[in-house]
Scaffold this motif. Sequence first.
Motif, mmCIF file in Angstrom:
data_model
loop_
_atom_site.group_PDB
_atom_site.id
_atom_site.type_symbol
_atom_site.label_atom_id
_atom_site.label_comp_id
_atom_site.label_asym_id
_atom_site.label_seq_id
_atom_site.Cartn_x
_atom_site.Cartn_y
_atom_site.Cartn_z
ATOM 1 N N GLY A 178 2.372 6.478 -6.863
ATOM 2 C CA GLY A 178 1.240 7.145 -7.489
ATOM 3 C C GLY A 178 1.429 8.653 -7.493
ATOM 4 N N GLU A 179 2.061 9.152 -6.445
ATOM 5 C CA GLU A 179 2.243 10.603 -6.323
ATOM 6 C C GLU A 179 3.247 11.153 -7.324
ATOM 7 O OE1 GLU A 179 3.349 10.784 -2.274
ATOM 8 O OE2 GLU A 179 1.284 10.875 -1.552
ATOM 9 N N LYS A 180 4.092 10.274 -7.851
ATOM 10 C CA LYS A 180 5.163 10.770 -8.728
ATOM 11 C C LYS A 180 4.661 11.098 -10.126
ATOM 12 C CE LYS A 180 8.918 8.900 -6.093
ATOM 13 N NZ LYS A 180 9.044 7.556 -5.533
ATOM 14 N N ARG B 184 0.830 -1.197 0.000
ATOM 15 C CA ARG B 184 0.000 0.000 0.000
ATOM 16 C C ARG B 184 0.867 1.250 0.000
ATOM 17 N NH1 ARG B 184 -4.398 0.791 4.026
ATOM 18 N NH2 ARG B 184 -5.233 2.840 3.680
ATOM 19 N N GLN B 185 1.930 1.238 0.785
ATOM 20 C CA GLN B 185 2.818 2.391 0.847
ATOM 21 C C GLN B 185 3.507 2.628 -0.500
ATOM 22 O OE1 GLN B 185 2.636 4.305 3.612
ATOM 23 N NE2 GLN B 185 3.635 5.748 2.224
ATOM 24 N N LEU B 186 3.933 1.522 -1.123
ATOM 25 C CA LEU B 186 4.585 1.613 -2.435
ATOM 26 C C LEU B 186 3.618 2.193 -3.474
ATOM 27 C CD1 LEU B 186 7.377 0.596 -3.508
ATOM 28 C CD2 LEU B 186 6.192 -1.476 -4.259
ATOM 29 N N PHE B 187 2.394 1.730 -3.404
ATOM 30 C CA PHE B 187 1.322 2.171 -4.300
ATOM 31 C C PHE B 187 1.101 3.681 -4.146
ATOM 32 C CE2 PHE B 187 -3.404 2.468 -5.005
ATOM 33 C CZ PHE B 187 -3.463 1.964 -6.300
ATOM 34 N N ILE B 188 1.054 4.135 -2.917
ATOM 35 C CA ILE B 188 0.833 5.559 -2.649
ATOM 36 C C ILE B 188 2.043 6.380 -3.084
ATOM 37 C CG2 ILE B 188 0.563 7.279 -0.811
ATOM 38 C CD1 ILE B 188 -1.100 5.120 0.705
ATOM 39 N N ASP B 189 3.223 5.947 -2.677
ATOM 40 C CA ASP B 189 4.442 6.712 -2.986
ATOM 41 C C ASP B 189 4.635 6.881 -4.489
ATOM 42 O OD1 ASP B 189 4.931 6.837 -0.316
ATOM 43 O OD2 ASP B 189 6.527 5.324 -0.306
ATOM 44 N N ASN C 167 1.910 7.784 -18.690
ATOM 45 C CA ASN C 167 1.485 6.381 -18.939
ATOM 46 C C ASN C 167 1.250 5.562 -17.678
ATOM 47 O OD1 ASN C 167 1.519 6.584 -21.653
ATOM 48 N ND2 ASN C 167 3.429 5.455 -21.959
ATOM 49 N N VAL C 168 1.349 6.189 -16.521
ATOM 50 C CA VAL C 168 1.181 5.431 -15.283
ATOM 51 C C VAL C 168 0.030 6.044 -14.491
ATOM 52 C CG1 VAL C 168 2.234 4.752 -13.092
ATOM 53 C CG2 VAL C 168 3.654 4.857 -15.179
ATOM 54 N N SER C 169 -1.002 5.244 -14.214
ATOM 55 C CA SER C 169 -2.005 5.719 -13.270
ATOM 56 C C SER C 169 -2.237 4.610 -12.255
ATOM 57 C CB SER C 169 -3.307 6.101 -13.974
ATOM 58 O OG SER C 169 -3.821 5.008 -14.697
ATOM 59 N N MET C 170 -1.995 4.927 -11.026
ATOM 60 C CA MET C 170 -2.071 3.911 -9.970
ATOM 61 C C MET C 170 -3.536 3.729 -9.561
ATOM 62 S SD MET C 170 0.768 2.427 -9.119
ATOM 63 C CE MET C 170 2.455 2.612 -9.724
ATOM 64 N N ASP C 171 -4.268 2.978 -10.376
ATOM 65 C CA ASP C 171 -5.681 2.739 -10.128
ATOM 66 C C ASP C 171 -5.931 1.468 -9.322
ATOM 67 O OD1 ASP C 171 -6.449 4.961 -11.735
ATOM 68 O OD2 ASP C 171 -6.091 3.744 -13.527
ATOM 69 N N PHE C 172 -5.133 0.449 -9.578
ATOM 70 C CA PHE C 172 -5.425 -0.869 -8.999
ATOM 71 C C PHE C 172 -4.283 -1.387 -8.132
ATOM 72 C CE2 PHE C 172 -7.929 -0.875 -13.000
ATOM 73 C CZ PHE C 172 -9.178 -0.852 -12.401
ATOM 74 N N LEU C 173 -4.667 -1.846 -6.957
ATOM 75 C CA LEU C 173 -3.736 -2.534 -6.075
ATOM 76 C C LEU C 173 -4.282 -3.952 -5.920
ATOM 77 C CD1 LEU C 173 -1.283 -2.541 -4.243
ATOM 78 C CD2 LEU C 173 -2.656 -1.473 -2.459
ATOM 79 N N SER C 174 -3.670 -4.880 -6.667
ATOM 80 C CA SER C 174 -4.176 -6.251 -6.760
ATOM 81 C C SER C 174 -3.435 -7.145 -5.781
ATOM 82 C CB SER C 174 -3.995 -6.764 -8.198
ATOM 83 O OG SER C 174 -4.317 -8.138 -8.295
#
Length: 232
Positions: free
Chosen positions: A182-184, A175-180, A188-195
């Motif tokens: 995503g903010e950058k 979750r932390q990796l996903f958040i960190d 071509n990158v959108s952090m929509d899904f955490l599977s």
Amino acid sequence: MGISENVRLVRETIERAAGGRRVYLVAATKMNGAEAVRQAVAAGVDACGENREQEFTEKNALGAYDGAEKHFIGHLQRNKVNKLVGKVDLIQSVDSAELLDLIDRRARALGVVQDILIEISIAGEEQKSGIPPEALPELLACAAALPGLRVRGLMCVPPIAAAPGDNRRYFAAMRQLFIDNGEKKYHNVSMDFLSMGMTDDYPEAIAEGANMVRVGTGIFGPRPYHVAEGQP
Ligand SMILES: *Cc1c(COP(=O)(O)O)cnc(C)c1O
């Protein structure tokens, strides 16, 4: 119990864990035949995830997934890329710059944009699929330059837990990796899904922020023999 009843129970469990958040339910369909897959789709799973290209191609030809999204969730071999790009909605298990490149080339040849997730080896097990968390920024920077694909988020397959709750720290780290990352805001990158989260631990994964879970046994019952999770 039947497949549709199982899907209903899994949905209820998801709802309890998610507290109103939308969570995608992916049926992990490996080793289950087209008829079982059809029943899961009819019961309302959002997607079906296959581990092997050949199984996917066979069941796809039979129309088994019609009405749901098609995902690839298994170890991705280079020589299978061309058979999957453009045919599946989401490839969840991309774990190298070389695969990014092959997917991009194939997608551009077909005139499509392929959605993918990056698989993370969150417990640092060397023999497993996935990149180490610290390699993620570099891989996202690679992806940003490839117009044939779009990174939609992250995926992980943690070790089989010895005791309930053992994987919670890995889910929290994801979750932390996903958040960190995503903010950058990479191109071509959108952090929509955490599977993350499977039959034994999806409520825990949801509690730590998963919005896509992959459930096999909980929907279809035990598979005929054990397949090492995440392996082909
Ligand atoms: C088999 C598999 C699942 C589902 O596992 P269950 O424990 O049967 O729910 C999820 N993700 C991947 C990558 C798998 O291979």
